[in-house]
Write a protein that holds these residues in place. Structure first.
Motif, PDB file in Angstrom:
ATOM      1  N   HIS A 171     -44.028 -10.654   2.104  1.00 45.55           N
ATOM      2  CA  HIS A 171     -42.985 -10.025   3.010  1.00 45.55           C
ATOM      3  C   HIS A 171     -41.688 -11.202   2.741  1.00 45.55           C
TER       4      HIS A 171
ATOM      5  N   ALA B  16     -44.998  -5.497   0.435  1.00 45.21           N
ATOM      6  CA  ALA B  16     -43.724  -5.369   0.810  1.00 45.21           C
ATOM      7  C   ALA B  16     -42.830  -4.448   0.032  1.00 45.21           C
TER       8      ALA B  16
ATOM      9  N   HIS C 202     -40.107  -2.751   2.600  1.00 44.97           N
ATOM     10  CA  HIS C 202     -40.070  -3.619   3.739  1.00 44.97           C
ATOM     11  C   HIS C 202     -39.180  -4.789   3.074  1.00 44.97           C
TER      12      HIS C 202
ATOM     13  N   GLY D   8     -42.561  -8.594  -4.024  1.00 48.53           N
ATOM     14  CA  GLY D   8     -43.279  -8.332  -2.747  1.00 48.53           C
ATOM     15  C   GLY D   8     -44.401  -7.589  -2.813  1.00 48.53           C
TER      16      GLY D   8
END
Lengths: 135, 381
Positions: free
Chosen positions: B169, B328, B180, B324
């Motif tokens: 993340h 993510a 994300h 990520g």
């Protein structure tokens, strides 16, 4: 009256010769030595041969891993429930729902097959196979 | 006699383009795909009519989604191939475009991964072979079980796996194409919605949509089109494998990863220690832990320790999922493997901005897909 099995192609109420006390799982064996579950006649996953024989596998095994499922999208299955990976003493590894007695499962726990009452998609009472901690 | 990719004509990635991965929206798949292709063409500084073939990776969109997208670039009549290979659809499309260029059939090819979430059936459920658990074991529960098995084997705790999500993340927060883009604390990750086993929602890849495109070319293509050779990244290995019968049947993903990665590194003439960047299939945190060990980035049972030491951070020994990763950046399925290639190319060019792995020269992309299949590519600056 005996309630019917939910998946009679996968297991039976009667045990195997080696373990008459627990429901047998209906697996198969190939001449190459590969033992598998469930039985199928398409061909051996290890060697490709098609002369496969049914073999009743004992309903005994050891827990490899377990997980409490907290979220599930299926309409007919309600979380939470607990599932496990079980190494059957005949060789194959199966994954299915465990009878959760509230005591945390540990890898290596001895488990046995049992039949429990469930409702099928039409709401009829059936018996389905689960694994539980050995008594 | 057979050959490896590296023994054939050199293949280069010369253009990359993305449409951000995002939660399902009203954006059409045409918009998603065109945005990525136009960005890739602009990045390569070439015009659409110079592209001689197109490979489309998709797994959720219905059949033949390629031409409805590409016709809006000018219907040039090039061959279009659609590839479905579960999560590895984009990686597989990339491999076959590389093979076409390496073989000399063409000099410039487009790879586009594009998808939107749609209801689909898995062919495995239609075999006629029964299943004890039916739908009780969804993919996240498969990996929750593997996590429990790993934890028992090496004595690690639930919060240890969550550290993978903290890292990914953090990386995703620096990636404008990630679904994300928010840094998360360990407490936030552990405190999220419980899914299965020790997995919480932020340890699982989000379901979404998006597109990724890359353009591959031969040396002849690079010369003929005046492409900047300094920004071209060579593909030095491409390997695809499928699941065999393993002694430890439940760990097939890791064992398949191990054998595929080993073959790819041998093809490239590299060792795990040579890798500066790895983009891998981290749909669930335990996967990264399993795969970095399977790839030989660290010894068995040491992944958590190395993660805590920062070995897999940007700036560490080998940046794992600097984009990520699936956790993510996201996993829209068809685009994912192509997006990994785009990220590695960006890193090897030194154009990754705040998430740049310093002095990155060699990268590896890895995808597994249900079935099970595994695809690994090695790219070098």
């Amino acid at each position: 009256m005996t309630t019917g099995l939910l998946k009679p192609a996968l297991y039976r109420e009667a045990g195997s010769d080696a373990d008459p006390a627990h429901p047998a799982l209906l697996g198969g064996a190939c001449g190459c030595g590969h033992v598998f579950f469930p039985m199928q006649n398409f061909g051996c996953e290890r060697c490709g041969r098609t002369d496969l024989s049914p073999r009743a596998l004992t309903g005994r095994g050891r827990l490899l891993a377990s997980a409490r499922v907290h979220l599930h999208a299926g309409k007919h299955r309600h979380a939470p429930f607990t599932v496990g990976s079980i190494a059957l003493e005949d060789g194959p590894i199966v994954r299915t729902i465990l009878v959760d007695d509230g005591v945390p499962f540990q890898a290596g726990d001895a488990l046995t097959a049992t039949l429990v009452d469930v409702h099928d998609a039409d709401g009829n009472l059936r018996r389905d196979l689960r694994f539980q901690r050995e008594a | 006699m057979t050959s490896t990719l590296k023994e054939l004509r050199p293949v280069y990635v010369v253009g990359i383009g993305m449409h951000r991965y995002q939660f399902m929206s009203d954006t059409t798949y045409i918009d998603l795909g065109l945005a990525a292709v136009r960005a890739a063409l602009a990045d390569a500084k070439i015009e659409w009519p110079t592209v001689q073939s197109a490979y489309i990776g998709r797994a959720l969109l219905p059949m033949a989604c390629g031409r409805p997208i590409l016709r809006h670039l000018g219907a040039s009549g090039i061959p279009i191939v659609h590839v479905e290979n579960a999560s590895a659809s984009g990686s597989t499309a990339f491999r076959h475009a590389c093979i076409e260029i390496a073989s000399g059939l063409n000099d410039v090819s487009l790879v586009l991964g594009v998808d939107k979430p749609m209801p689909i059936a898995r062919a495995e459920s239609l075999t006629g072979i029964g299943n004890l658990a039916d739908d009780a074991i969804a993919p996240f529960t498969h990996f929750a079980l593997l996590g429990d098995q790993y934890a028992s084997r090496y004595g690690v705790k639930a919060e240890d796996f969550a550290l993978v999500a903290v890292k990914n993340h953090r990386n995703g927060s620096k990636n404008p194409f990630a679904q994300h883009q928010k840094e998360r604390t360990l407490d936030e990750i552990l405190g999220g919605k419980r899914i299965s086993g020790t997995l919480t929602s932020l340890q699982c890849t989000p379901v979404g949509e998006g597109a990724a495109a890359v353009i591959v070319a031969s040396e002849d293509g690079v010369r003929a089109l005046g492409i900047d050779a300094a920004r071209a990244v060579r593909v030095t290995a491409s390997v695809g494998r499928s699941q065999r019968v393993y002694d430890n049947a439940t760990r097939y993903d890791a064992m398949l990863t191990e054998e595929t990665t080993k073959l790819a590194l041998a093809e490239a003439g590299r060792a795990p220690a040579d890798l500066d960047i790895v983009e891998l299939h981290d749909a669930f945190t335990v996967e990264e832990v399993e795969y970095v060990e399977a790839m030989g980035l660290c010894p068995d049972g040491r992944a958590i320790h190395e993660l805590k030491e920062g070995a897999f951070d940007i700036g560490g020994r080998c940046a794992v999922s600097p984009s990520g990763g699936l956790i993510a950046m996201g996993h829209p399925i068809g685009p994912t493997g192509v997006g990994q290639i785009a990220e590695i190319v960006r890193q090897l060019r030194g154009e990754a901005g705040p998430r740049q792995q310093p002095n990155a020269k060699i990268g590896l992309a890895h995808m597994v897909g249900v079935g099970a299949v595994c695809y690994v590519h090695v790219l070098e600056a």
